[in-house]
Design an enzyme around this catalytic site. Structure first.
Site, PDB file in Angstrom:
ATOM      1  CE1 TYR A  65      -4.238   0.829  -0.433  1.00 41.57           C
ATOM      2  CE2 TYR A  65      -4.403  -1.364   0.516  1.00 41.57           C
ATOM      3  CZ  TYR A  65      -4.963  -0.307  -0.196  1.00 41.57           C
ATOM      4  OH  TYR A  65      -6.233  -0.421  -0.681  1.00 41.57           O
ATOM      5  CD  GLU A 103      -4.733   5.238   0.519  1.00 41.42           C
ATOM      6  OE1 GLU A 103      -4.613   5.926   1.544  1.00 41.42           O
ATOM      7  OE2 GLU A 103      -5.773   4.613   0.239  1.00 41.42           O
ATOM      8  CG  ASP A 158      -7.275  10.005 -24.755  1.00 44.36           C
ATOM      9  OD1 ASP A 158      -6.258   9.272 -24.697  1.00 44.36           O
ATOM     10  OD2 ASP A 158      -8.427   9.595 -24.511  1.00 44.36           O
ATOM     11  CB  THR A 166      -3.112   3.341 -22.495  1.00 41.69           C
ATOM     12  OG1 THR A 166      -2.811   3.332 -23.885  1.00 41.69           O
ATOM     13  CG2 THR A 166      -4.548   3.793 -22.292  1.00 41.69           C
ATOM     14  CE  LYS A 169      -5.707   1.924 -26.191  1.00 47.15           C
ATOM     15  NZ  LYS A 169      -6.125   1.884 -24.841  1.00 47.15           N
ATOM     16  NE  ARG A 184      -5.032  -4.674 -20.012  1.00 47.43           N
ATOM     17  CZ  ARG A 184      -5.455  -4.262 -21.206  1.00 47.43           C
ATOM     18  NH1 ARG A 184      -6.268  -3.245 -21.312  1.00 47.43           N
ATOM     19  NH2 ARG A 184      -5.069  -4.879 -22.299  1.00 47.43           N
TER      20      ARG A 184
HETATM   21  N1  PLP Z   1      -8.624   6.985 -24.593  1.00 45.90           N
HETATM   22  C1  PLP Z   1      -8.569   6.431 -25.817  1.00 45.90           C
HETATM   23  C2  PLP Z   1      -8.429   7.337 -26.998  1.00 45.90           C
HETATM   24  C3  PLP Z   1      -8.644   5.051 -25.963  1.00 45.90           C
HETATM   25  O1  PLP Z   1      -8.615   4.512 -27.183  1.00 45.90           O
HETATM   26  C4  PLP Z   1      -8.778   4.243 -24.812  1.00 45.90           C
HETATM   27  C5  PLP Z   1      -8.859   2.766 -24.912  1.00 45.90           C
HETATM   28  O2  PLP Z   1      -8.995   2.175 -25.892  1.00 45.90           O
HETATM   29  C6  PLP Z   1      -8.841   4.861 -23.574  1.00 45.90           C
HETATM   30  C7  PLP Z   1      -8.766   6.237 -23.487  1.00 45.90           C
HETATM   31  C8  PLP Z   1      -9.084   4.083 -22.314  1.00 45.90           C
HETATM   32  O3  PLP Z   1      -8.059   3.260 -21.958  1.00 45.90           O
HETATM   33  P1  PLP Z   1      -8.328   2.060 -20.919  1.00 45.90           P
HETATM   34  O4  PLP Z   1      -9.014   0.984 -21.671  1.00 45.90           O
HETATM   35  O5  PLP Z   1      -6.959   1.704 -20.423  1.00 45.90           O
HETATM   36  O6  PLP Z   1      -9.181   2.630 -19.832  1.00 45.90           O
END
Ligand code: PLP
Length: 422
Positions: free
Chosen positions: A62, A64, A208, A234, A237, A243
């Site tokens: 843990y 936090e 994003d 992320t 990917k 993950r």
């Molecule tokens: N943002 C975009 C553009 C995505 O394509 C994705 C997932 O495919 C996400 C956010 C969310 O990612 P996660 O599945 O790890 O929550």
């Protein structure tokens, strides 16, 4: 049961003795990816080193808070993992500030909204039907329920983002935040244009980069960091890590972002995942990763060209990234049927809505194909031509599935996922 390989987890032998039922699931999943082609654009194969960090005792701790400022004792060791991850993330992406605790891309986006907006505020984001993500304003997601998200889309003729429309909508709706970045947009996004529009209306710019962060890390496409106030991403990917998610931001927003991740939207960080993110960032800093990222993009372009040559239509005419979106209407096959036919042939890909799709999301008129996995397997341009031909055969001639399966086996034999080790 097959002897332990790193791809089943470092303590597989122990697991196999104690819980053969779950051990068999691990074996079967490795066999599944070894046995077919994985063209899901959002997936990749994490390295044995990343898997080792994930399967470590850091899962127990843990922690936090943040390094040096935890709410639990005994964090001096895991602090080192997070500091390494933060240093590497800042260096890799040239960012002022990083947060590596988000459990996923959606969690990173939730934190970005929480840091920059109040419930009810207006944001501008890409329409889901045109490639945006659920967290960009879907009514079934927190973003659409708690915020007023105005969608922008792509032009009907070019299928490219309509920057004039984005600007008009921004001037009309005066959003507090503009989001760019997508789930199924195959082309480069003009971050400078978005920055200009955001500045004109005094909005924050959130990029994003969930899908494109690996290409940015490897220098295959321009980085969003110089233009964005906040970049969410992320790690599983294109970046080929565990993950998870992450946030990059300017110094000005550092403490707002950190507080939005913890304590506002998350509790204890997953320290094994944080350590695995550090390993992935380290891998992405190597020259081999730049070569990998360039190959991912080159492979996607070749795959899109190959599919076009075989009578399919790539949305927007092609790709600049790791994925292509294919309109199947010319073949008279739905996305759902194509997904099923490819699965029967050992090719895993997903149906996908295309812009202005007349079909519902459960059916769709398109498929999305991506090259991060097959490129990790070492496939290049000649193999992409074969993959294109395989995909077309699988979709257009489902009766000839046996011969397609043989061709898939040929590719996976010479370019295995998770090659066997002694
Ligand atoms: N943002 C975009 C553009 C995505 O394509 C994705 C997932 O495919 C996400 C956010 C969310 O990612 P996660 O599945 O790890 O929550």
């Amino acid at each position: 049961m097959t002897p332990a390989e790193p791809f089943y987890g470092p303590d597989f032998t122990q697991l196999a003795g104690q819980d053969p039922e779950v051990a068999q699931v691990l074996l079967d999943e490795v066999a599944r990816v070894r046995g077919g082609l994985q063209l899901i654009a959002s997936e990749n194969f994490a390295s044995p080193a990343v898997l080792a960090a994930l399967g470590s005792t850091l899962t127990n701790k843990y922690a936090e808070g943040y390094p040096g400022r935890r709410y639990y004792g005994g964090c001096e060791v895991v602090d080192r993992a997070e500091r390494i991850a933060l240093d590497r993330a800042r260096k890799l992406f040239g960012a002022d500030h990083a947060n590596v605790q988000p459990h996923s891309g959606a969690s990173a986006n939730l934190a970005a909204y929480a840091a920059l907006l109040q419930p009810g505020d207006t944001a501008l984001a890409m329409d889901l039907q045109h490639g945006g993500h659920l967290t960009h304003g879907s009514k079934v997601n927190f973003s659409g329920r708690w915020f007023h998200v105005v969608p922008y889309g792509v032009r009907r003729d070019s299928e490219l983002i309509d920057y004039d429309e984005v600007r008009d909508l921004a001037l009309r709706h005066q959003p507090k935040m503009i989001i760019c970045g997508a789930t199924s947009y195959p082309r480069l996004i003009d971050h400078a244009a978005f920055r200009g529009i955001a500045d004109e209306v005094g909005a924050w710019l959130l990029v994003d980069a969930a899908h494109t962060i690996g290409l940015m890390a490897g220098g295959a496409i321009p980085s969003a960091v110089p233009y964005a106030d906040v970049v969410t991403f992320t790690t599983h990917k294109g970046l080929r890590g565990p993950r998870g998610g992450g946030v990059l931001c300017t110094e000005e927003l550092a403490s707002l972002i950190d507080r939005a991740v913890f304590p506002f939207t998350q509790g204890g960080p997953l320290m094994h995942a944080v350590a695995a993110k550090a390993v992935a960032f380290g891998e992405a800093m190597r020259p081999e990763f730049a070569a990998y990222a360039a190959a991912v993009a080159a492979n996607a372009a070749t795959l899109a060209e190959g599919l076009t040559a075989e009578g399919m239509r790539p949305v927007s005419g092609g790709t600049d990234t790791h994925l292509a979106l294919i309109d199947l209407r010319g073949l008279g096959v739905s996305g759902a049927d194509a997904e099923r036919r490819c699965a029967a042939a050992g090719v895993t890909l997903n149906r996908n809505v295309i812009p202005y799709d007349p079909e519902p999301p459960t059916v769709t008129s398109g498929i999305r194909v991506g090259t991060p996995c097959v490129t990790t397997q070492g496939m290049g341009v000649p193999e992409m031509r074969e993959v294109a031909s395989i995909v077309v055969q699988a979709i257009a001639h489902p009766g000839a599935v046996a011969s397609v399966i043989e061709r898939v086996k040929g590719l996976t034999a010479t370019h295995p996922a998770y090659p066997r080790v002694d």
